[in-house]
Design a protein around this motif. Structure first.
Motif, short mmCIF file in Angstrom:
data_model
loop_
_atom_site.label_atom_id
_atom_site.label_comp_id
_atom_site.label_asym_id
_atom_site.label_seq_id
_atom_site.Cartn_x
_atom_site.Cartn_y
_atom_site.Cartn_z
N HIS A 89 1.04 -0.98 -0.11
CA HIS A 89 0.31 -0.22 -0.22
C HIS A 89 1.14 1.36 -0.11
O HIS A 89 2.26 0.87 0.81
N SER A 90 0.23 2.51 -0.56
CA SER A 90 1.11 3.23 -1.01
C SER A 90 0.77 4.86 -0.86
O SER A 90 -0.90 4.51 -1.95
N LYS A 91 0.69 5.79 -0.63
CA LYS A 91 -0.12 6.89 -1.08
C LYS A 91 0.84 7.85 -1.49
O LYS A 91 0.26 8.73 -2.28
N ASP A 92 1.73 7.72 -1.95
CA ASP A 92 2.44 8.73 -2.48
C ASP A 92 3.70 7.83 -4.00
O ASP A 92 4.01 8.73 -4.55
N LEU A 93 2.88 6.61 -4.25
CA LEU A 93 4.08 6.34 -5.34
C LEU A 93 5.64 6.19 -4.93
O LEU A 93 6.23 5.14 -5.27
N LYS A 94 6.33 6.33 -3.67
CA LYS A 94 7.72 6.49 -3.08
C LYS A 94 7.24 5.57 -2.00
O LYS A 94 8.19 4.54 -1.59
N ASN A 95 6.99 5.40 -1.36
CA ASN A 95 7.03 5.01 0.38
C ASN A 95 5.49 3.35 0.08
O ASN A 95 4.16 4.04 0.29
N TRP A 96 5.96 2.25 0.84
CA TRP A 96 5.48 1.44 0.53
C TRP A 96 4.96 0.50 1.84
O TRP A 96 6.89 0.47 2.30
N ARG A 97 4.12 0.05 1.77
CA ARG A 97 4.01 -0.71 3.25
C ARG A 97 3.33 -1.68 2.72
O ARG A 97 2.22 -2.02 1.93
N LEU A 98 3.69 -3.94 3.35
CA LEU A 98 3.03 -4.90 3.47
C LEU A 98 2.17 -4.61 4.14
O LEU A 98 1.74 -4.64 5.32
N VAL A 99 0.68 -4.99 3.78
CA VAL A 99 -0.50 -4.54 4.52
C VAL A 99 -1.67 -6.04 4.12
O VAL A 99 -2.09 -5.47 5.17
N SER A 100 -1.48 -6.82 3.60
CA SER A 100 -2.14 -8.25 3.70
C SER A 100 -1.35 -9.11 2.21
O SER A 100 -0.75 -8.61 1.44
N ARG A 101 -2.11 -10.31 2.48
CA ARG A 101 -1.86 -11.54 1.97
C ARG A 101 -2.89 -12.25 2.10
O ARG A 101 -3.33 -12.84 3.28
N PRO A 102 -3.90 -12.09 0.90
CA PRO A 102 -5.28 -12.74 0.86
C PRO A 102 -4.91 -13.61 1.03
O PRO A 102 -6.70 -15.09 1.47
N LEU A 103 -4.30 -15.16 0.21
CA LEU A 103 -4.74 -16.25 0.38
C LEU A 103 -4.35 -16.82 2.18
O LEU A 103 -2.80 -17.52 1.72
N ASN A 104 -5.42 -16.59 2.51
CA ASN A 104 -4.43 -17.87 3.62
C ASN A 104 -5.63 -18.78 4.04
O ASN A 104 -4.94 -18.40 5.81
N GLY A 142 -17.60 -1.51 -4.96
CA GLY A 142 -17.46 -1.15 -3.45
C GLY A 142 -16.22 -2.13 -3.00
O GLY A 142 -16.38 -3.21 -1.71
N LYS A 143 -15.73 -3.37 -4.02
CA LYS A 143 -15.23 -4.55 -3.64
C LYS A 143 -14.44 -4.05 -4.32
O LYS A 143 -14.03 -3.82 -4.94
N PHE A 144 -13.15 -5.11 -3.89
CA PHE A 144 -11.40 -5.50 -4.18
C PHE A 144 -12.01 -6.51 -5.32
O PHE A 144 -12.46 -7.67 -4.14
N HIS A 145 -11.06 -6.73 -5.75
CA HIS A 145 -11.28 -8.23 -7.16
C HIS A 145 -9.88 -9.13 -6.69
O HIS A 145 -9.38 -7.93 -7.97
N LEU A 146 -9.59 -9.78 -6.69
CA LEU A 146 -8.29 -10.26 -7.04
C LEU A 146 -8.70 -12.33 -8.30
O LEU A 146 -9.35 -12.93 -7.27
N ILE A 147 -8.04 -12.32 -8.92
CA ILE A 147 -7.64 -13.02 -9.95
C ILE A 147 -6.54 -13.93 -10.04
O ILE A 147 -5.13 -13.31 -9.59
N TYR A 148 -6.06 -14.87 -9.50
CA TYR A 148 -4.77 -16.23 -9.37
C TYR A 148 -4.88 -17.24 -10.06
O TYR A 148 -5.99 -17.48 -10.25
N THR A 149 -3.44 -17.61 -9.84
CA THR A 149 -4.05 -18.82 -10.43
C THR A 149 -2.44 -19.75 -9.34
O THR A 149 -1.66 -19.02 -8.94
N THR A 196 -13.09 -11.87 -3.67
CA THR A 196 -13.32 -10.34 -3.69
C THR A 196 -12.93 -10.12 -2.28
O THR A 196 -13.15 -11.30 -0.90
N CYS A 197 -13.17 -9.04 -1.98
CA CYS A 197 -13.43 -8.61 -0.27
C CYS A 197 -13.72 -6.46 -0.18
O CYS A 197 -13.17 -5.99 -1.60
N GLU A 198 -14.08 -6.54 0.47
CA GLU A 198 -14.99 -4.90 0.58
C GLU A 198 -13.33 -4.50 1.06
O GLU A 198 -13.14 -3.04 0.80
N THR A 199 -12.28 -4.97 1.81
CA THR A 199 -11.32 -4.62 2.68
C THR A 199 -10.12 -4.70 2.13
O THR A 199 -10.42 -6.64 2.22
N ILE A 200 -9.08 -4.35 1.99
CA ILE A 200 -8.16 -5.47 1.72
C ILE A 200 -7.63 -6.15 2.18
O ILE A 200 -6.67 -7.14 2.00
N ASP A 201 -7.13 -5.60 3.75
CA ASP A 201 -6.80 -6.46 5.16
C ASP A 201 -7.64 -7.52 5.37
O ASP A 201 -7.51 -7.86 6.44
#
Length: 550
Positions: free
Chosen positions: A47-62, A88-95, A113-118
């Protein structure tokens, strides 16, 4: 008044093993999803708000319903996720790839899918198994379209058989309608990683070509209709370093286009930084960023018009407020019942079978299971290497009862490429420290021939004897090509083991030939018990410190 982001952003923006980026912009937030292959939980989201500083916030497939990789070979598992946001939802496609070698891939594609990223992501919807690198496109008429490359296993056929398109019906929760092959690729071939966009009356198809190593590239095509025909960009590749092997960023390709909220255009992409003097990347495939713009004739270009699609180490920052995140502690003391997010394990959705943070409060307890070469279950907890020069340190309380029980500190790439500083016992019950290395072919050895100019190897019959009981501190010091292990009985007086290990083996290019693996270097804690008696090793802390690259 808020400070703005400094003028330039340094690449890569996600250092260390973070390949195949897909990005989504939600309001003022940027989220990047990257591949995790055999590491659990699956998919990393930063996750970032400025494209420079990033933080790990989620690993969905848990959890098991979303992902179970037990038995999958190295470099299988989660390939190239795609993240999007709609209604209103995040959509994730994966292999989830089940097979690596041979003509077949057995690549199963899913949707969650999930309504929140984490938050807790929904149980997966099965999509298809025709190929990998799936992507979901939300059209402005409300329709949802699914694309993936098709894998052709037939003899003497182009295995990268083109890009398939099919509509997805959210009410029926399945793909519907005709399947169309909308793009066969350019002459560079190996066409994969499709993403669809719509802009100024055109549908744009972004793909990666040339393979994910040193001939990697990005290709753009467009059409007035979503199902084609698609015309190739007449100006050539959007991004590639394939003909410029001197550049700091290599292997550039596989990525995603996006706009900031203020309308600035950018591209996230896969990249690699090889060690000086050889084409090996212990940091794995990373995520980079390039500034783009759209031409008057509606094609996308890198902002530096003179670059001819060449990746740059520094790119102009967007006009956004600076938004750094709190710095991560260098030392983890395992004082929580939750494993810190930077750590992962391999393949299994059931880590409680070999890991506990509450059995002995303040310690990470590992229960010895299968060997390091196992594809099912072994106790290994590790974090990514994110710099060329670093030091990792831990301490463990471990009293093995037989030679089949080991525990220690490991620098790991996969089941056939690692350096392991371990504690065990000999037939008389004497504890000792030694080093086990695997160089790419599953043959284990205690020591091996060193590089010219390095220290002499210790003899294979010489071991460093330890007291019968007590804590042992272990340390790994990595500097570019070289790894040295050390140990201490009090964390003050350290003994360096007299062997310089070839750290470049911790890379996808090393061992087994070019182009055979896809992950990156990890460092962490491990415990094995191939006797089946389930020995325990208690780790008091883990510390990871990066140093200036000189």
């Amino acid at each position: 008044m808020q400070n703005t982001v400094s003028n330039m952003i340094q690449n890569p923006i996600l250092p260390g093993f973070n390949p195949d980026p897909s990005i989504v912009v939600v309001g003022s937030d940027f989220y990047i999803a990257t591949s995790t292959f055999e590491w659990y939980p699956g998919v990393q989201i930063h996750h970032s708000k400025d494209l420079k500083n990033w933080r790990l916030v989620s690993r969905p497939l848990n959890r098991e319903s979303l992902l179970d990789m037990r038995g999958e070979p190295d470099s299988c598992g989660i390939w190239a996720p795609c993240i999007s946001y709609s209604q209103g939802k995040f959509h994730l496609i994966y292999t989830d790839v089940k097979r690596f070698d041979g003509n077949f891939k057995d690549a199963h594609n899913y949707y969650t899918t999930c309504e929140t990223i984490d938050g807790q992501w929904s149980d997966p919807v099965y999509m298809n198994s025709s190929g990998f690198d799936p992507s979901l496109f939300h059209d402005d008429d409300g329709k949802m379209w699914f694309v993936n490359m098709v894998w052709d296993h037939r003899y003497q056929r182009n295995q990268f058989g083109g890009i398939l398109l099919q509509e997805y019906c959210p009410k029926q929760k399945k793909l519907v309608g005709e399947i169309k092959n909308i793009f066969k690729g350019s002459k560079l071939a190996l066409t994969e990683a499709p993403h669809l966009y719509k802009r100024n009356g055109y549908y744009y198809l972004l793909t990666a070509e040339g393979g994910t190593f040193y001939t990697h590239a990005m290709t753009v095509a467009r059409s007035k209709h979503i199902d084609g025909p698609y015309e190739l960009d007449p100006y050539g590749y959007l991004l590639t370093a394939k003909d410029n092997q001197h550049l700091g960023l290599q292997r550039t390709g596989h990525g995603d286009l996006f706009d900031t909220p203020s309308g600035e255009s950018y591209l996230v992409h896969l990249c690699g930084r090889p060690l000086a003097g050889e084409r090996r990347c212990p940091l794995g495939r990373e995520t980079g960023l390039q500034k783009t713009y759209w031409t008057d004739d509606n094609w996308v270009r890198l902002e530096n018009a003179q670059s001819d699609g060449l990746p740059e180490m520094q790119v102009p920052a967007p006009k956004l407020p600076e938004h750094p995140w709190p710095k991560q502690n260098k030392r983890c003391n395992f004082d929580s019942t939750t494993l810190p997010i930077e750590f992962q394990w391999l393949r299994t959705p059931f880590p409680e079978r070999f890991m506990s943070l509450d059995t002995r409060p303040g310690y990470l307890r590992l229960t010895g299971r299968e060997s390091i070469g196992s594809l099912y279950e072994h106790a290994l907890i590790a974090r990514r290497q994110e710099a060329f020069v670093y030091q990792a340190q831990t301490s463990l309380d471990f009293k093995p009862s037989n030679f089949q029980q080991t525990a220690g500190l490991i620098c790991y790439y996969n089941t056939s490429k690692f350096h392991y500083c371990y504690i065990s016992v000999d037939d008389s019950g004497q504890r000792f420290i030694d080093i086990m290395s695997c160089l790419g072919d599953q043959s284990l050895c205690l020591t091996f021939p060193l590089r010219e100019g390095q220290l002499d190897a210790c003899q294979t019959d010489k071991r460093f004897i330890l007291p019968e009981n007590g804590t042992v501190f272990l340390r790994a010091s990595v500097k570019h090509h070289t790894l040295q292990f050390a140990y201490s009985l009090n964390e003050e007086n350290w003994t360096t083991l007299p062997i310089n290990l070839d750290y470049s083996i911790i890379s996808d290019e090393a061992g087994g030939g070019d182009g055979c693996h896809f992950t990156g270097g990890f460092v962490g804690m491990a415990c094995q018990d191939v006797s089946g008696q389930q020995c325990i090793a208690d780790f008091d802390y883990f510390e990871y410190v990066e140093y200036e690259d000189k």
